[in-house]
Design an enzyme around this catalytic site. Structure first.
Site, PDB file in Angstrom:
ATOM      1  N   PHE A 103      13.296   3.379  -9.174  1.00 15.52           N
ATOM      2  CA  PHE A 103      12.545   3.775 -10.618  1.00 15.52           C
ATOM      3  C   PHE A 103      11.338   3.143 -10.928  1.00 15.52           C
ATOM      4  O   PHE A 103      10.784   2.214 -11.592  1.00 15.52           O
ATOM      5  CB  PHE A 103      13.635   2.795 -11.460  1.00 15.52           C
ATOM      6  N   HIS A 104      10.550   3.634  -9.370  1.00 21.11           N
ATOM      7  CA  HIS A 104       8.790   3.633  -9.955  1.00 21.11           C
ATOM      8  C   HIS A 104       7.742   4.355  -8.885  1.00 21.11           C
ATOM      9  O   HIS A 104       8.680   5.398  -7.383  1.00 21.11           O
ATOM     10  CB  HIS A 104       9.042   1.832  -9.380  1.00 21.11           C
ATOM     11  N   ALA A 105       6.559   4.216  -8.651  1.00 17.16           N
ATOM     12  CA  ALA A 105       6.373   5.587  -8.130  1.00 17.16           C
ATOM     13  C   ALA A 105       4.919   4.349  -7.287  1.00 17.16           C
ATOM     14  O   ALA A 105       4.695   2.891  -7.646  1.00 17.16           O
ATOM     15  CB  ALA A 105       5.328   6.359  -8.762  1.00 17.16           C
TER      16      ALA A 105
END
Ligand code: T46
Length: 142
Positions: free
Chosen positions: A54-56
């Site tokens: 749940f991130h970049a």
């Protein structure tokens, strides 16, 4: 590196060195993977019903290899999303910078090995999807 459908999913096939003792895969920075490997980490003890990611990353490039078991990886470039299974110790998934990722459905005993182009830097993470999507829109507009 092979492209599948779009640039979003880029697999790296590793050639195992196999004999009657078993198999060995060697991964070399700037050769087998398209960057200098500055960090290696692995996820284990994951739970089947618990998702991660749940991130970049702003700049980090990585290659993820499921050396044991399997998990599902969702990749999202802001305009397109796709899900792939990581389920082979001879297949690496290249994850470019500015790609949102989520890991789901870890199998029992899954070990996910990740090769990273940079040392750990929490400042490189974008953990808010709205922020990620706004940054992607800015890039498209320019
Ligand atoms: C990614 C996916 C595939 C460190 O201190 N050093 C490290 O090298 C890493 C990777 C993490 N951490 C800390 C940061 C958090 O406090 O370990 C904790 C767990 O990390 P995180 O919640 O980011 O873990 P995941 O599984 O959500 O994501 C990880 C990587 O962080 C990320 O870069 O792409 O695996």
């Amino acid at each position: 590196m092979s492209d599948k459908k779009t640039d979003l999913v880029q697999w790296i096939d590793f050639s195992p060195l196999s004999d009657d003792r078993g198999s060995l895969v060697a991964v070399e920075g700037n050769k087998t993977v398209p960057f200098d490997i500055k960090r290696v980490y692995y996820l284990f003890g994951t739970q089947p019903d618990v998702s991660r990611g749940f991130h970049a990353h702003k700049a980090l490039k990585q290659v993820a290899i499921c050396v044991t078991g399997k998990c599902k990886m969702l990749l999202d470039n802001g305009t397109e999303k796709t899900e792939v299974w990581l389920d082979s110790p001879t297949k690496g998934l290249f994850i470019n910078d500015m790609i949102w990722r989520e890991m789901h459905e870890f199998s029992p005993g899954c070990v996910l090995l990740v090769l990273a182009s940079e040392h750990y830097d929490e400042g490189d993470y974008i953990r808010d999807y709205k922020e990620f999507s706004n940054l992607k829109e800015l890039v498209h507009e320019t």
